[in-house]
Write a protein that holds these residues in place. Structure first.
Motif, PDB file in Angstrom:
ATOM      1  N   PRO A  29       0.831  -1.202   0.000  1.00 12.59           N
ATOM      2  CA  PRO A  29       0.000   0.000   0.000  1.00 12.59           C
ATOM      3  C   PRO A  29       0.866   1.252   0.000  1.00 12.59           C
ATOM      4  O   PRO A  29       2.029   1.220   0.398  1.00 12.59           O
ATOM      5  CB  PRO A  29      -0.790  -0.117   1.309  1.00 12.59           C
ATOM      6  N   PHE A  30       0.282   2.360  -0.447  1.00 12.94           N
ATOM      7  CA  PHE A  30       1.025   3.617  -0.464  1.00 12.94           C
ATOM      8  C   PHE A  30       1.222   4.131   0.957  1.00 12.94           C
ATOM      9  O   PHE A  30       0.341   4.028   1.790  1.00 12.94           O
ATOM     10  CB  PHE A  30       0.278   4.661  -1.285  1.00 12.94           C
ATOM     11  N   ASN A  31       2.399   4.654   1.205  1.00 17.01           N
ATOM     12  CA  ASN A  31       2.624   5.361   2.455  1.00 17.01           C
ATOM     13  C   ASN A  31       3.489   6.574   2.156  1.00 17.01           C
ATOM     14  O   ASN A  31       3.943   6.772   1.033  1.00 17.01           O
ATOM     15  CB  ASN A  31       3.280   4.453   3.506  1.00 17.01           C
ATOM     16  N   ILE A  32       3.715   7.382   3.160  1.00 13.60           N
ATOM     17  CA  ILE A  32       4.418   8.652   2.968  1.00 13.60           C
ATOM     18  C   ILE A  32       5.822   8.460   2.432  1.00 13.60           C
ATOM     19  O   ILE A  32       6.409   9.370   1.837  1.00 13.60           O
ATOM     20  CB  ILE A  32       4.441   9.450   4.300  1.00 13.60           C
ATOM     21  N   LYS A  33       6.389   7.250   2.591  1.00 13.69           N
ATOM     22  CA  LYS A  33       7.733   6.989   2.087  1.00 13.69           C
ATOM     23  C   LYS A  33       7.806   7.140   0.574  1.00 13.69           C
ATOM     24  O   LYS A  33       8.825   7.530   0.028  1.00 13.69           O
ATOM     25  CB  LYS A  33       8.195   5.595   2.503  1.00 13.69           C
ATOM     26  N   HIS A  34       6.691   6.804  -0.103  1.00 14.19           N
ATOM     27  CA  HIS A  34       6.676   6.959  -1.550  1.00 14.19           C
ATOM     28  C   HIS A  34       6.893   8.421  -1.933  1.00 14.19           C
ATOM     29  O   HIS A  34       7.651   8.732  -2.856  1.00 14.19           O
ATOM     30  CB  HIS A  34       5.343   6.479  -2.123  1.00 14.19           C
ATOM     31  N   PHE A  35       6.203   9.310  -1.227  1.00 16.26           N
ATOM     32  CA  PHE A  35       6.346  10.723  -1.551  1.00 16.26           C
ATOM     33  C   PHE A  35       7.726  11.236  -1.170  1.00 16.26           C
ATOM     34  O   PHE A  35       8.296  12.089  -1.856  1.00 16.26           O
ATOM     35  CB  PHE A  35       5.259  11.528  -0.832  1.00 16.26           C
ATOM     36  N   ARG A  36       8.277  10.701  -0.087  1.00 14.04           N
ATOM     37  CA  ARG A  36       9.642  11.101   0.288  1.00 14.04           C
ATOM     38  C   ARG A  36      10.631  10.689  -0.793  1.00 14.04           C
ATOM     39  O   ARG A  36      11.606  11.399  -1.051  1.00 14.04           O
ATOM     40  CB  ARG A  36      10.005  10.466   1.625  1.00 14.04           C
ATOM     41  N   ARG A  37      10.391   9.532  -1.386  1.00 13.02           N
ATOM     42  CA  ARG A  37      11.268   9.102  -2.480  1.00 13.02           C
ATOM     43  C   ARG A  37      11.158  10.058  -3.659  1.00 13.02           C
ATOM     44  O   ARG A  37      12.142  10.330  -4.346  1.00 13.02           O
ATOM     45  CB  ARG A  37      10.896   7.686  -2.916  1.00 13.02           C
ATOM     46  N   ALA A  38       9.949  10.563  -3.890  1.00 14.72           N
ATOM     47  CA  ALA A  38       9.768  11.525  -4.979  1.00 14.72           C
ATOM     48  C   ALA A  38      10.533  12.808  -4.717  1.00 14.72           C
ATOM     49  O   ALA A  38      10.975  13.490  -5.655  1.00 14.72           O
ATOM     50  CB  ALA A  38       8.282  11.819  -5.169  1.00 14.72           C
ATOM     51  N   LEU A  39      10.722  13.149  -3.434  1.00 11.24           N
ATOM     52  CA  LEU A  39      11.455  14.371  -3.091  1.00 11.24           C
ATOM     53  C   LEU A  39      12.912  14.310  -3.550  1.00 11.24           C
ATOM     54  O   LEU A  39      13.551  15.349  -3.729  1.00 11.24           O
ATOM     55  CB  LEU A  39      11.396  14.609  -1.578  1.00 11.24           C
ATOM     56  N   VAL A  40      13.435  13.104  -3.766  1.00 10.68           N
ATOM     57  CA  VAL A  40      14.807  12.970  -4.263  1.00 10.68           C
ATOM     58  C   VAL A  40      14.945  13.665  -5.615  1.00 10.68           C
ATOM     59  O   VAL A  40      15.938  14.342  -5.891  1.00 10.68           O
ATOM     60  CB  VAL A  40      15.189  11.479  -4.381  1.00 10.68           C
ATOM     61  N   TYR A  41      13.946  13.502  -6.452  1.00 10.77           N
ATOM     62  CA  TYR A  41      13.977  14.141  -7.769  1.00 10.77           C
ATOM     63  C   TYR A  41      13.761  15.644  -7.654  1.00 10.77           C
ATOM     64  O   TYR A  41      14.308  16.417  -8.436  1.00 10.77           O
ATOM     65  CB  TYR A  41      12.900  13.529  -8.669  1.00 10.77           C
ATOM     66  N   ILE A  42      12.966  16.044  -6.668  1.00  8.86           N
ATOM     67  CA  ILE A  42      12.695  17.462  -6.484  1.00  8.86           C
ATOM     68  C   ILE A  42      13.944  18.192  -5.984  1.00  8.86           C
ATOM     69  O   ILE A  42      14.229  19.320  -6.391  1.00  8.86           O
ATOM     70  CB  ILE A  42      11.526  17.644  -5.497  1.00  8.86           C
ATOM     71  N   LYS A  43      14.699  17.532  -5.100  1.00  7.55           N
ATOM     72  CA  LYS A  43      15.895  18.164  -4.533  1.00  7.55           C
ATOM     73  C   LYS A  43      16.924  18.509  -5.607  1.00  7.55           C
ATOM     74  O   LYS A  43      17.696  19.451  -5.455  1.00  7.55           O
ATOM     75  CB  LYS A  43      16.514  17.249  -3.486  1.00  7.55           C
ATOM     76  N   LYS A  44      16.938  17.745  -6.695  1.00  7.35           N
ATOM     77  CA  LYS A  44      17.874  18.039  -7.779  1.00  7.35           C
ATOM     78  C   LYS A  44      17.576  19.389  -8.424  1.00  7.35           C
ATOM     79  O   LYS A  44      18.452  20.005  -9.028  1.00  7.35           O
ATOM     80  CB  LYS A  44      17.812  16.940  -8.843  1.00  7.35           C
ATOM     81  N   GLN A  45      16.316  19.840  -8.311  1.00  8.06           N
ATOM     82  CA  GLN A  45      15.905  21.118  -8.902  1.00  8.06           C
ATOM     83  C   GLN A  45      15.710  22.186  -7.823  1.00  8.06           C
ATOM     84  O   GLN A  45      14.938  23.116  -7.986  1.00  8.06           O
ATOM     85  CB  GLN A  45      14.595  20.917  -9.678  1.00  8.06           C
ATOM     86  N   LYS A  46      16.433  22.031  -6.707  1.00  3.08           N
ATOM     87  CA  LYS A  46      16.215  22.880  -5.542  1.00  3.08           C
ATOM     88  C   LYS A  46      16.433  24.367  -5.857  1.00  3.08           C
ATOM     89  O   LYS A  46      15.600  25.207  -5.486  1.00  3.08           O
ATOM     90  CB  LYS A  46      17.142  22.436  -4.410  1.00  3.08           C
ATOM     91  N   LYS A  47      17.520  24.712  -6.535  1.00  4.10           N
ATOM     92  CA  LYS A  47      17.838  26.122  -6.759  1.00  4.10           C
ATOM     93  C   LYS A  47      16.783  26.838  -7.591  1.00  4.10           C
ATOM     94  O   LYS A  47      16.271  27.886  -7.180  1.00  4.10           O
ATOM     95  CB  LYS A  47      19.229  26.233  -7.394  1.00  4.10           C
ATOM     96  N   PRO A  48      16.434  26.322  -8.788  1.00  2.00           N
ATOM     97  CA  PRO A  48      15.399  27.033  -9.555  1.00  2.00           C
ATOM     98  C   PRO A  48      14.048  27.057  -8.848  1.00  2.00           C
ATOM     99  O   PRO A  48      13.277  28.022  -8.992  1.00  2.00           O
ATOM    100  CB  PRO A  48      15.318  26.244 -10.873  1.00  2.00           C
ATOM    101  N   MET A  49      13.750  26.036  -8.049  1.00  2.00           N
ATOM    102  CA  MET A  49      12.478  26.026  -7.337  1.00  2.00           C
ATOM    103  C   MET A  49      12.448  27.082  -6.234  1.00  2.00           C
ATOM    104  O   MET A  49      11.415  27.705  -5.989  1.00  2.00           O
ATOM    105  CB  MET A  49      12.208  24.633  -6.755  1.00  2.00           C
ATOM    106  N   ILE A  50      13.589  27.316  -5.584  1.00  2.33           N
ATOM    107  CA  ILE A  50      13.660  28.367  -4.550  1.00  2.33           C
ATOM    108  C   ILE A  50      13.459  29.741  -5.185  1.00  2.33           C
ATOM    109  O   ILE A  50      12.727  30.592  -4.666  1.00  2.33           O
ATOM    110  CB  ILE A  50      15.008  28.292  -3.801  1.00  2.33           C
ATOM    111  N   VAL A  51      14.115  29.963  -6.334  1.00  2.00           N
ATOM    112  CA  VAL A  51      13.955  31.241  -7.044  1.00  2.00           C
ATOM    113  C   VAL A  51      12.501  31.424  -7.468  1.00  2.00           C
ATOM    114  O   VAL A  51      11.911  32.511  -7.308  1.00  2.00           O
ATOM    115  CB  VAL A  51      14.884  31.291  -8.277  1.00  2.00           C
ATOM    116  N   ALA A  52      11.905  30.360  -8.018  1.00  2.00           N
ATOM    117  CA  ALA A  52      10.512  30.431  -8.452  1.00  2.00           C
ATOM    118  C   ALA A  52       9.587  30.704  -7.275  1.00  2.00           C
ATOM    119  O   ALA A  52       8.625  31.468  -7.390  1.00  2.00           O
ATOM    120  CB  ALA A  52      10.119  29.129  -9.143  1.00  2.00           C
ATOM    121  N   PHE A  53       9.888  30.088  -6.138  1.00  2.00           N
ATOM    122  CA  PHE A  53       9.074  30.313  -4.950  1.00  2.00           C
ATOM    123  C   PHE A  53       9.184  31.768  -4.480  1.00  2.00           C
ATOM    124  O   PHE A  53       8.183  32.395  -4.108  1.00  2.00           O
ATOM    125  CB  PHE A  53       9.506  29.369  -3.828  1.00  2.00           C
TER     126      PHE A  53
END
Length: 591
Positions: free
Chosen positions: A15-39
């Motif tokens: 079943p899905f648990n929060i760990k799945h979304f945490r794993r997705a954050l690995v891909y998000i962290k690679k785009q951390k700089k442009p996402m901070i600027v966009a934010f």
């Protein structure tokens, strides 16, 4: 197996648990700089936009009553400036996040593709290709916006709510409480439907996967469909799958639209309540018309982020269903891979030893049991026997496409389970029954077996297998473009090109699985002469139903009853008058 059907819904192993979304954050962290600027751009744009109601309140309560024309013009220009700056900042942020979203898609899709290339044959045996393909393409596309814009927008909308609440309470605390009164109702609706929403989106992904699997299967088998005039029957099957998807989608949309419906109605009720409370319940001194007007504007602005958050929540629930499928694929174990201490297989001579080998595709259903034999370097071995006896399984185990269930399989005394797969397979030439042709030129297809091969080596390989003549008959010769699976070529031509591709690799062990099954007798005789030269000094395993093509092999092994029933040369087996003799005699009578 149940999963290997287009009309069976897939079930998640975990079943899905929060760990799945945490794993997705690995891909998000690679785009951390442009996402901070966009934010930062988003926050600045939102802050500027929130000043508009304050300007409006001042103009209504002060500037207009005082009839100050010049200040009114100044406030109007300031209002226009806030709109223009907010739009410019939002546009820059939107372009940045578009690129971020595509970068996230690229990273996830590449990880999926790399993992799929490492998975064993067993994984593909158990699943329709369409159900695999949809995960790499459709599902990844569906989650990209949630993992990029979605996260930033979610944080931004939360901050918007906080900023708006601060502005509201700064203007009027009592009317602010009226605006907040609808929140408990909204939260109750969310809690009531969240579980049903997740299940609904899982059902949508199942029906989409089923439809995609059947579409892919139908396209691949279109020739068979038209030969047997199955168009109407297949259309009925597809209609059933498409209707099932449509009905599931509509049920899901009913749940999805329930949240915006709730927010819209609460927003309308709250806005109406502000006018009622402000104009009727409060005394004239407590709330001016400018305050009521500003608060009604803040009410709309307050519930807009909530509506946006609810839409993001819907998107998140949708993405959860797809993330589950994506991570399920990434979590598929690479059961046939390099052991942690695997070593390079040195250049081999070609000795192959089966030592009490047992193998089963499914637990409890052995295909081979206690199989033992020893093949000398350079020896040519033919595998014959009834269909389904395990001939192809034997050669698949030599190449380690599957792990053996018991015993050992050795090459030059090295257990193939202890060596690196690349060092093993790079010293083998394997031609399976399915002569797969890739889209590209004929030369590209032959070079697939040896990427650094020269044009002279490619032509030499084609000549050896008698493919050169028909290739040169094409207008562009070796540079002729062919479609995926070689639809412009005959089956015999596809096999000869695949033969050339296999031989170009100059393998020490050569495996030919029905390699001449689609070649006419005259071409086969020409090919046999080239093969006789090529097979010298190489260990070869040849599977063939036509016994005339293997009678000159050093050893013929008759595979039956989950083992080797008979073994010897052609003359020895004919003299034994056993199973091989009967099979050979039957073929001779049919000829």
């Amino acid at each position: 197996m149940a999963r290997n059907k287009f009309d069976i819904d897939e079930t998640l192993d975990t079943p899905f648990n929060i760990k799945h979304f945490r794993r997705a954050l690995v891909y998000i962290k690679k785009q951390k700089k442009p996402m901070i600027v966009a934010f930062a751009l988003s926050a600045l744009s939102a802050g500027i936009a929130l000043s508009a109601p304050l300007i409006m309140q001042h103009v209504v309560d002060v500037t207009i009553p005082n009839k100050d024309k010049m200040p009114l013009l100044g406030w109007s220009l300031l209002m226009l400036a806030t709109i223009v700056v907010s739009v410019i900042l939002a546009t820059i942020r939107s372009r940045m996040m578009t690129r971020v979203g595509q970068d996230i898609i690229f990273d996830i899709r590449m990880d999926l593709f790399k993992h799929l290339q490492q998975l064993p044959f067993q994984y593909y045996d158990d699943r329709p290709q369409g159900k695999i393909l949809i995960r790499v393409v459709n599902y990844v596309n569906s989650i990209s916006d949630v993992l990029s814009n979605g996260i930033i927008n979610f944080i931004l909308e939360i901050l918007n709510l906080l900023f708006i609440a601060i502005f509201m309470f700064a203007v009027d605390a009592k009317l602010s409480l009226v605006i907040l009164a609808g929140l408990p109702v909204f939260l109750c609706v969310i809690l009531m439907i969240k579980t049903r929403q997740r299940r609904a989106w899982q059902a949508v992904s199942n029906k989409s996967s089923n439809m995609n699997a059947y579409t892919q299967e139908s396209i691949s088998g279109i020739r068979v469909t038209q030969i047997f005039t199955r168009e109407k029957y297949n259309e009925g099957t597809f209609t059933r799958l498409a209707n099932s998807y449509r009905e599931t989608w509509m049920r899901t949309m009913y749940l999805n639209f329930l949240i915006p419906f709730t927010v819209d109605n609460l927003s309308t009720i709250v806005t109406t309540s502000i006018y009622f409370v402000g104009l009727l319940a409060l005394s004239p001194g407590e709330a001016t018309f400018g305050v009521i007007l500003a608060m009604s504007s803040y009410a709309a602005r307050f519930w807009q982020p909530i509506l946006n958050i609810s839409n993001l929540y819907n998107s998140f629930v949708n993405a959860v269903a797809y993330l589950e499928r994506i991570f399920e694929t990434l979590d598929e174990p690479v059961t046939v891979g390099d052991a942690p201490d695997a070593k390079e297989l040195p250049p081999i001579q070609g000795r192959v030893t089966f030592d009490d080998v047992t193998f089963a595709y499914e637990p409890g259903r052995n295909i081979l049991e206690h199989l033992s034999f020893d093949i000398r370097p350079g020896e040519s071995v033919a595998l014959v026997g009834p269909t389904g006896a395990g001939k192809t399984t034997v050669v698949n185990l030599i190449s380690r496409f599957y792990n053996i269930t018991g015993g050992k399989l050795l090459i030059d005394g090295h257990d193939i389970a202890d060596v690196k797969l690349k060092s093993l397979r790079s010293q083998m030439g394997i031609m399976l029954q399915d002569s797969f042709i890739f889209s590209g030129t004929i030369m590209d297809n032959i070079r697939y077996g040896k990427l650094d091969a020269t044009e002279e080596e490619i032509v030499a390989a084609a000549k050896t297998v008698c493919a050169d003549d028909f290739i040169r008959e094409f207008e562009k010769g070796y540079m002729t473009e062919v479609n995926e699976r070689g639809s412009k070529l005959s089956q015999g031509q596809r096999q000869l090109i695949s033969f050339a591709r296999t031989l170009l690799a100059d393998p020490r062990i050569l495996i030919l699985d029905e390699a001449t099954s689609s070649i006419d007798a005259q071409t086969e005789r020409l090919l046999q002469r080239g093969l006789n030269e090529l097979l010298k000094g190489r260990t070869s395993f040849i599977i063939a139903h036509r016994l005339s093509t293997v009678k000159n092999c050093d050893r013929i092994m008759y595979v039956a009853d989950k083992s080797i029933a008979e073994s010897g040369s052609h003359d020895e087996l004919m003299a034994k008058r056993g199973r091989y003799y009967k099979l050979h005699s039957a073929q001779k009578m049919e000829a």
